[in-house]
Motif scaffolding. Structure first.
Motif, short mmCIF file in Angstrom:
data_model
loop_
_atom_site.label_atom_id
_atom_site.label_comp_id
_atom_site.label_asym_id
_atom_site.label_seq_id
_atom_site.Cartn_x
_atom_site.Cartn_y
_atom_site.Cartn_z
N PRO A 18 65.67 -112.64 -29.91
CA PRO A 18 66.69 -111.62 -29.59
C PRO A 18 66.07 -110.41 -28.92
O PRO A 18 64.87 -110.13 -29.07
CB PRO A 18 67.25 -111.25 -30.97
N ARG A 19 66.87 -109.69 -28.18
CA ARG A 19 66.41 -108.44 -27.58
C ARG A 19 66.00 -107.47 -28.69
O ARG A 19 66.51 -107.50 -29.80
CB ARG A 19 67.53 -107.81 -26.76
N SER A 20 65.08 -106.57 -28.35
CA SER A 20 64.57 -105.62 -29.32
C SER A 20 64.46 -104.24 -28.70
O SER A 20 63.96 -104.10 -27.58
CB SER A 20 63.19 -106.07 -29.82
N LEU A 21 64.91 -103.22 -29.41
CA LEU A 21 64.77 -101.85 -28.92
C LEU A 21 63.31 -101.42 -28.88
O LEU A 21 62.92 -100.59 -28.06
CB LEU A 21 65.57 -100.89 -29.80
N THR A 22 62.50 -101.98 -29.75
CA THR A 22 61.09 -101.60 -29.76
C THR A 22 60.35 -102.08 -28.52
O THR A 22 59.24 -101.62 -28.25
CB THR A 22 60.38 -102.16 -31.01
N SER A 265 64.84 -87.12 -25.72
CA SER A 265 65.72 -86.98 -24.56
C SER A 265 65.97 -88.32 -23.88
O SER A 265 66.90 -88.44 -23.08
CB SER A 265 65.13 -85.99 -23.56
N ARG A 266 65.16 -89.33 -24.21
CA ARG A 266 65.28 -90.63 -23.57
C ARG A 266 65.89 -91.70 -24.48
O ARG A 266 65.93 -92.87 -24.13
CB ARG A 266 63.90 -91.08 -23.06
N TYR A 267 66.35 -91.30 -25.66
CA TYR A 267 66.97 -92.28 -26.55
C TYR A 267 68.23 -92.87 -25.94
O TYR A 267 68.56 -94.04 -26.17
CB TYR A 267 67.31 -91.64 -27.91
N GLY A 268 68.96 -92.08 -25.18
CA GLY A 268 70.15 -92.61 -24.52
C GLY A 268 69.80 -93.71 -23.55
O GLY A 268 70.45 -94.77 -23.50
N ALA A 269 68.75 -93.50 -22.76
CA ALA A 269 68.31 -94.52 -21.80
C ALA A 269 67.84 -95.78 -22.51
O ALA A 269 67.98 -96.89 -21.98
CB ALA A 269 67.18 -93.96 -20.93
N MET A 270 67.30 -95.63 -23.71
CA MET A 270 66.84 -96.79 -24.47
C MET A 270 68.01 -97.69 -24.85
O MET A 270 67.83 -98.89 -25.09
CB MET A 270 66.12 -96.31 -25.73
N LEU A 271 69.22 -97.15 -24.86
CA LEU A 271 70.40 -97.93 -25.25
C LEU A 271 71.17 -98.49 -24.06
O LEU A 271 72.24 -99.07 -24.25
CB LEU A 271 71.33 -97.05 -26.09
N ASP A 272 70.64 -98.36 -22.86
CA ASP A 272 71.31 -98.91 -21.68
C ASP A 272 71.57 -100.41 -21.86
O ASP A 272 70.65 -101.18 -22.17
CB ASP A 272 70.46 -98.70 -20.43
N GLY A 273 72.81 -100.81 -21.66
CA GLY A 273 73.15 -102.23 -21.71
C GLY A 273 73.25 -102.80 -23.11
O GLY A 273 73.48 -104.00 -23.27
N VAL A 274 73.09 -101.99 -24.15
CA VAL A 274 73.13 -102.47 -25.53
C VAL A 274 74.56 -102.42 -26.05
O VAL A 274 75.23 -101.39 -25.97
CB VAL A 274 72.21 -101.62 -26.44
N SER A 275 75.04 -103.54 -26.59
CA SER A 275 76.41 -103.62 -27.10
C SER A 275 76.48 -103.50 -28.61
O SER A 275 77.46 -102.97 -29.16
CB SER A 275 77.05 -104.94 -26.67
N VAL A 276 75.48 -104.02 -29.31
CA VAL A 276 75.42 -103.98 -30.77
C VAL A 276 73.95 -103.84 -31.17
O VAL A 276 73.07 -104.42 -30.53
CB VAL A 276 75.99 -105.28 -31.41
#
Length: 358
Positions: A18-22, A265-276
């Protein structure tokens, strides 16, 4: 823009991880950070016409009418000229309790003025922006706007408060209109009255420019501060993530460690394309700096209406008792409230077989 794409990759066993934010290393530039200063998706449809003023509290309707006047003034061409004194730009502060619709009103003002002419962000987003860009570049960028909105103005960090006061003064001197709200908790004495007094005292040199508008009322959501959503088991979380396009899966401790390596300030960019977002083995965060970074991530998830699948202990005991009694208690209670709401959305996704509500 990110330096790593969190798409799924085959593992050694041939299955798909699965995709991972880390795995994401956001590299958002100044243009992206400034472009993110818009009303959040959660309030994308907020308008003055959709604000349901409670007739039992006349201050709500009065606030709407005054903000409509401010919006009309800001839509007019700027006055001035070589021999004509320009009127000071409006500066308004919405004072009231938890859940009376202050954020709805603030986003309505931004929409009424025009999102291309307004900057909208939380107090933390602006302080993080200064940290990422520097003070003067931030002033120069925001001075191009007609209106700067600051949601949830916080008074719990003296250094950040002084920084924001200076920023407001610089912007006000350049003719930028200002609008702010507080983040008063429902059990706060006076439901915000003292927050207004504290705000005016702390911004000192700017205080006389601000018009305080009282917004009385009850919490329209009729919710408690903490929702205490029941956690999901790890197997359910993994199954939902694997069935849901755009979902991510992370061990909670690993994600908390990862946040240390990414500027807030970049946490928003880390969530690009994330649905859940799926989080397993959720447990207490005992370090204050780590807890405050987690608060910022929860805010960005809430802004984007991203459901969260909470495993482990869930919200229970996430922040220590000392944190919930300390100077940052408002931040932590807000995060628990928002995380609980997102966890309920996540449970709905799980029970719906992987469909993401939009």
């Amino acid at each position: 823009m990110t330096s790593a794409d969190p798409t799924s990759e085959p593992t050694a066993t041939g299955t798909t991880a699965p995709r991972s934010l880390t795995a994401v290393r956001p590299a958002a530039d100044a243009r992206r950070l400034l472009a993110d200063l818009v009303p959040p998706r959660h309030f994308q449809d907020a308008r003055f016409a959709t604000y349901r003023a409670d007739e039992a509290y006349p201050s709500q309707r009065a606030a709407v009418e005054r903000l409509e006047e401010v919006a009309a003034e800001l839509r007019r061409p700027r006055g001035g000229g070589l021999f004509r004194r320009r009127r000071p730009a409006p500066a308004v502060y919405l004072d009231g309790g938890f859940g009376v619709g202050k954020t709805h009103l603030l986003t309505s003002l931004a929409h009424a003025v025009g999102v291309e002419r307004a900057a909208y962000g939380t107090f933390v987003e602006y302080t993080n922006l200064v940290g990422a860009l520097g003070f003067l570049p931030t002033v120069e960028a925001l001075a191009e706007k007609r209106l700067v909105c600051i949601d949830e103005f916080e008074l719990d960090d003296p250094g950040d408060t002084v920084l924001m006061s200076r920023l407001l003064r610089e912007l006000g001197d350049r003719g930028v209109a200002l609008a702010a709200t507080s983040n008063t908790l429902p059990d706060a004495l006076g439901e915000g009255r003292f927050a207004a007094e504290d705000f005016l005292r702390e911004i000192q040199a700017m205080a006389e420019r601000f018009e305080v508008m009282r917004v009385d009322g009850e919490d329209y959501r009729h919710r408690s501060v903490v929702t205490d959503a029941e956690p999901l088991d790890a197997g359910t979380i993994r199954a939902v993530v694997e069935e849901t396009a755009g979902a991510t899966l992370d061990d909670f401790s690993a994600l908390v460690d990862h946040l240390r390596e990414v500027h807030p300030s970049r946490y928003g960019a880390m969530l690009d394309g994330v649905s859940v977002v799926g989080l397993t083995d959720v447990g207490p965060v005992t370090e204050q700096a780590a807890a405050l970074r987690l608060v910022v991530l929860v805010d960005r998830l809430y802004d984007r209406d991203v459901p969260v699948l909470l495993g482990g202990a869930g919200e229970h005991g996430l922040f220590t008792d000392a944190m919930l009694r300390g100077g940052y208690r408002k931040k932590y209670y807000r995060a628990l409230s928002r995380l609980g709401s997102l966890a309920e959305d996540g449970r709905g996704v799980a029970e719906g077989g992987g469909s993401v509500p939009r």
